[in-house]
Write a protein that holds these residues in place. Structure first.
Motif, PDB file in Angstrom:
ATOM      1  N   UNK A 163      36.500  18.616  10.572  1.00 28.21           N
ATOM      2  CA  UNK A 163      35.860  17.489   9.997  1.00 28.21           C
ATOM      3  C   UNK A 163      35.793  15.880  10.969  1.00 28.21           C
ATOM      4  N   UNK A 164      36.797  15.894  11.840  1.00 30.87           N
ATOM      5  CA  UNK A 164      36.896  14.567  12.695  1.00 30.87           C
ATOM      6  C   UNK A 164      36.386  14.914  14.230  1.00 30.87           C
ATOM      7  N   UNK A 165      35.647  15.869  14.123  1.00 33.67           N
ATOM      8  CA  UNK A 165      35.100  16.390  15.439  1.00 33.67           C
ATOM      9  C   UNK A 165      34.246  15.225  16.184  1.00 33.67           C
ATOM     10  N   UNK A 166      34.145  15.619  17.484  1.00 32.23           N
ATOM     11  CA  UNK A 166      33.158  14.677  18.469  1.00 32.23           C
ATOM     12  C   UNK A 166      31.880  15.499  18.562  1.00 32.23           C
ATOM     13  N   UNK A 167      30.769  14.851  19.048  1.00 32.56           N
ATOM     14  CA  UNK A 167      29.645  15.781  19.440  1.00 32.56           C
ATOM     15  C   UNK A 167      29.405  15.229  20.703  1.00 32.56           C
ATOM     16  N   UNK A 168      29.005  16.380  21.416  1.00 33.80           N
ATOM     17  CA  UNK A 168      28.325  16.298  22.978  1.00 33.80           C
ATOM     18  C   UNK A 168      26.949  16.997  23.014  1.00 33.80           C
ATOM     19  N   UNK A 169      25.918  16.117  23.372  1.00 37.13           N
ATOM     20  CA  UNK A 169      24.549  16.570  23.605  1.00 37.13           C
ATOM     21  C   UNK A 169      24.425  16.819  25.040  1.00 37.13           C
ATOM     22  N   UNK A 170      24.016  18.076  25.119  1.00 41.86           N
ATOM     23  CA  UNK A 170      23.635  18.512  26.608  1.00 41.86           C
ATOM     24  C   UNK A 170      21.878  18.609  26.856  1.00 41.86           C
ATOM     25  N   UNK A 219      39.476  28.486  24.412  1.00 39.47           N
ATOM     26  CA  UNK A 219      38.569  29.205  23.123  1.00 39.47           C
ATOM     27  C   UNK A 219      37.279  28.211  22.852  1.00 39.47           C
ATOM     28  N   UNK A 220      36.208  28.986  22.404  1.00 38.71           N
ATOM     29  CA  UNK A 220      35.011  28.292  22.269  1.00 38.71           C
ATOM     30  C   UNK A 220      34.251  29.019  20.985  1.00 38.71           C
ATOM     31  N   UNK A 221      33.426  28.618  20.368  1.00 36.29           N
ATOM     32  CA  UNK A 221      32.513  29.273  19.251  1.00 36.29           C
ATOM     33  C   UNK A 221      31.163  28.827  19.575  1.00 36.29           C
ATOM     34  N   UNK A 222      30.350  30.063  19.007  1.00 39.47           N
ATOM     35  CA  UNK A 222      28.925  29.762  19.051  1.00 39.47           C
ATOM     36  C   UNK A 222      28.336  30.032  17.893  1.00 39.47           C
ATOM     37  N   UNK A 223      27.662  29.226  17.127  1.00 39.61           N
ATOM     38  CA  UNK A 223      27.135  29.465  15.693  1.00 39.61           C
ATOM     39  C   UNK A 223      26.093  30.829  15.752  1.00 39.61           C
ATOM     40  N   UNK A 224      26.496  31.550  15.021  1.00 46.75           N
ATOM     41  CA  UNK A 224      25.767  32.690  14.822  1.00 46.75           C
ATOM     42  C   UNK A 224      25.943  33.776  15.877  1.00 46.75           C
ATOM     43  N   UNK A 256      37.544  23.992  15.870  1.00 45.96           N
ATOM     44  CA  UNK A 256      36.687  23.337  16.855  1.00 45.96           C
ATOM     45  C   UNK A 256      36.834  21.750  16.849  1.00 45.96           C
ATOM     46  N   UNK A 257      36.772  21.125  17.563  1.00 48.26           N
ATOM     47  CA  UNK A 257      37.036  19.730  17.706  1.00 48.26           C
ATOM     48  C   UNK A 257      35.706  18.962  18.447  1.00 48.26           C
ATOM     49  N   UNK A 258      35.037  19.737  18.884  1.00 53.06           N
ATOM     50  CA  UNK A 258      33.816  19.354  19.929  1.00 53.06           C
ATOM     51  C   UNK A 258      32.680  20.055  19.414  1.00 53.06           C
ATOM     52  N   UNK A 259      31.782  19.355  18.924  1.00 57.40           N
ATOM     53  CA  UNK A 259      30.461  20.061  18.548  1.00 57.40           C
ATOM     54  C   UNK A 259      29.503  19.801  19.746  1.00 57.40           C
ATOM     55  N   UNK A 260      28.790  20.814  20.461  1.00 56.08           N
ATOM     56  CA  UNK A 260      27.945  20.909  21.702  1.00 56.08           C
ATOM     57  C   UNK A 260      26.937  21.283  20.963  1.00 56.08           C
ATOM     58  N   UNK A 261      25.717  20.233  21.068  1.00 51.06           N
ATOM     59  CA  UNK A 261      24.287  20.535  20.959  1.00 51.06           C
ATOM     60  C   UNK A 261      23.622  20.710  22.139  1.00 51.06           C
ATOM     61  N   UNK A 306      28.593  25.577  31.027  1.00 51.56           N
ATOM     62  CA  UNK A 306      30.181  25.707  30.818  1.00 51.56           C
ATOM     63  C   UNK A 306      30.612  24.707  31.594  1.00 51.56           C
ATOM     64  N   UNK A 307      30.381  24.370  33.029  1.00 47.57           N
ATOM     65  CA  UNK A 307      30.891  23.452  33.719  1.00 47.57           C
ATOM     66  C   UNK A 307      30.751  22.220  33.146  1.00 47.57           C
ATOM     67  N   UNK A 308      29.883  21.738  32.590  1.00 43.91           N
ATOM     68  CA  UNK A 308      29.751  20.549  32.058  1.00 43.91           C
ATOM     69  C   UNK A 308      30.295  20.333  30.897  1.00 43.91           C
ATOM     70  N   UNK A 309      30.463  21.425  29.882  1.00 41.31           N
ATOM     71  CA  UNK A 309      31.098  21.134  28.729  1.00 41.31           C
ATOM     72  C   UNK A 309      32.778  21.302  29.160  1.00 41.31           C
ATOM     73  N   UNK A 310      32.952  22.011  29.903  1.00 46.50           N
ATOM     74  CA  UNK A 310      34.545  22.161  30.252  1.00 46.50           C
ATOM     75  C   UNK A 310      35.135  20.822  30.915  1.00 46.50           C
ATOM     76  N   UNK A 311      34.148  20.174  31.566  1.00 43.60           N
ATOM     77  CA  UNK A 311      34.432  18.718  31.835  1.00 43.60           C
ATOM     78  C   UNK A 311      34.810  17.601  30.803  1.00 43.60           C
ATOM     79  N   UNK A 312      33.956  18.022  29.850  1.00 46.33           N
ATOM     80  CA  UNK A 312      33.923  17.039  28.729  1.00 46.33           C
ATOM     81  C   UNK A 312      34.735  17.358  27.742  1.00 46.33           C
ATOM     82  N   UNK A 313      35.119  18.629  27.477  1.00 40.12           N
ATOM     83  CA  UNK A 313      35.977  19.141  26.475  1.00 40.12           C
ATOM     84  C   UNK A 313      37.627  19.022  26.711  1.00 40.12           C
ATOM     85  N   UNK A 314      37.964  19.482  27.947  1.00 42.97           N
ATOM     86  CA  UNK A 314      39.430  19.167  28.403  1.00 42.97           C
ATOM     87  C   UNK A 314      40.433  19.325  27.492  1.00 42.97           C
TER      88      UNK A 314
END
Length: 409
Positions: A269-276, A251-256, A188-193, A208-216
């Protein structure tokens, strides 16, 4: 015989040389060419295939002729292969209002696939009809929401194949090892909180719509802060379908929750973070301001028994004033018949529609203007693909709209 940078086994060289016939050679040429384009070093065997390009509305005469020619060359799939939705219910098309001209051509497409050895179950949820790949298994699937589910929820490995590429993989039993088939590309390269409530099916679609727009095209890594219990398979299906529609996320991952999320180093390690913090921007983007509703649609991606049962529960025996469709796989519909769900929907005036998806159907043949749906993927595609205005909201709101004929305040 090898392609630049791509090593082929002796059997693969024989497939490419035409030792198994011209149809197999054509398929192998497609697989090898795609491998060369994407810099693959090798091919991998695939356990199953999901083919897109089924609706005659998308294929046209040229696509139909292409399939017929391939079948005439005696090409046949080597691994279990299923189909994407068609442009109509293959049995009840006349009752739904589709033309005989379209039906004739659509059935010819299905016959061409049958001759190729493809299982002609038409669905975007092949995992609900027995095509369930194992964790780590390589497959070659087309259709964005199915690809997302296979990669993310099941932990299989597939790129989003095009229709000819997927069919070629079915005929050869192989696909090129690049992209999401490789370990390094699944990180993963985009951490979504997620800090806002995510409770309903439409909430997961809005997220999903919002994250998809940001993830590209990036791989998101969700941290739900205690909401993991809400992540049912149905919710994950809606989440992935929405990201695939708005941002081509495969592809996406959900912790746990998802099978690969907790592996070491799964978050780069070089991921970005998106807060929703708010889902309302998605609801606003997916909604029009129409109030009258002509059709209420559930089943994008195709509905399972749990989703049908929820609609039946909310209808509670009430009659609908406008058309209500639940789209699903033919085999799932049969199971729903056995459990009394189809009878319950029909008693309320609705329909359980098999085989088709509205996004690839000739909806212009029907006298419809507006649609209500809890599907973010459907709400994303329907205005441009089917020409209808959309109201997007919860399952409860959509059922109420079917009963009263207008969008509930």
């Amino acid at each position: 015989m090898t392609s630049v940078g791509l090593r082929l086994s002796a059997e693969e060289q024989a497939l490419l040389a035409g030792d198994f016939g011209p149809g197999v050679r054509k398929a192998m040429e497609i697989v090898v060419t795609l491998g060369r384009i994407y810099g693959a070093r090798r091919l991998v065997p695939v356990g199953s295939v999901q083919v897109a390009g089924v609706s005659y509305r998308n294929l046209g005469d040229a696509g139909l002729e292409f399939l017929r020619e391939w079948a005439d060359q005696r090409a046949r799939v080597r691994v279990p292969t299923t189909l994407n939705p068609a442009g109509m219910d293959l049995r009840a098309w006349r009752e739904l209002g589709f033309s005989e001209s379209f039906a004739r051509h659509q059935l010819a497409v299905i016959e061409a696939y049958r001759r190729l050895g493809v299982r002609t179950t038409c669905t975007c949820t092949p995992y609900l009809v027995g095509n369930v790949p194992r964790l780590g298994e390589h497959v070659a699937w087309a259709e964005s929401s199915a690809v997302s589910y296979a990669n993310s929820v099941l932990g299989a490995r597939t790129n989003r194949e095009g229709g000819p590429g997927a069919l070629a993989a079915g005929i050869t039993g192989r696909t090129a090892a690049y992209g999401l088939h490789l370990d390094e590309n699944r990180r993963a390269t985009l951490r979504v909180v997620v800090r806002c409530p995510v409770r309903t099916l439409s909430d997961f679609g809005a997220l999903g719509y919002l994250v998809g727009k940001a993830a590209r095209n990036r791989v998101p890594y969700f941290v739900f802060k205690g909401l993991e219990g809400a992540c049912s398979d149905v919710a994950l299906k809606a989440l992935g379908a929405a990201m695939a529609a708005s941002g081509a996320v495969a592809l996406y991952h959900v912790v746990g929750v998802t099978p690969e999320a907790d592996r070491p180093d799964m978050l780069a390690h070089d991921h970005e973070t998106l807060v929703v913090e708010d889902l309302q921007p998605a609801y606003a983007a997916l909604n029009s301001d129409v109030r009258e509703v002509d059709l209420v649609w559930f089943g994008c991606p195709h509905a399972g028994l749990e989703e049908m049962a929820e609609v039946v529960r909310l209808l509670d025996g009430r009659r609908v004033k406008v058309a209500l469709w639940i789209t699903t796989a033919r085999e799932v519909r049969k199971r729903a018949e056995a459990e009394g769900l189809v009878a319950a929907v029909e008693a309320s005036g609705g329909r359980v529609v098999a085989d088709m998806c509205m996004v690839v159907a000739p909806m212009q043949e029907l006298s419809l203007r507006t649609l209500a749906t809890p599907s973010a993927k459907g709400a994303t595609y329907v205005p441009s693909h089917a020409g209808l205005q959309v109201r997007y909201g919860t399952v409860e709101q959509c059922v109420e709209a079917a009963v009263i004929g207008i969008w509930p305040e």
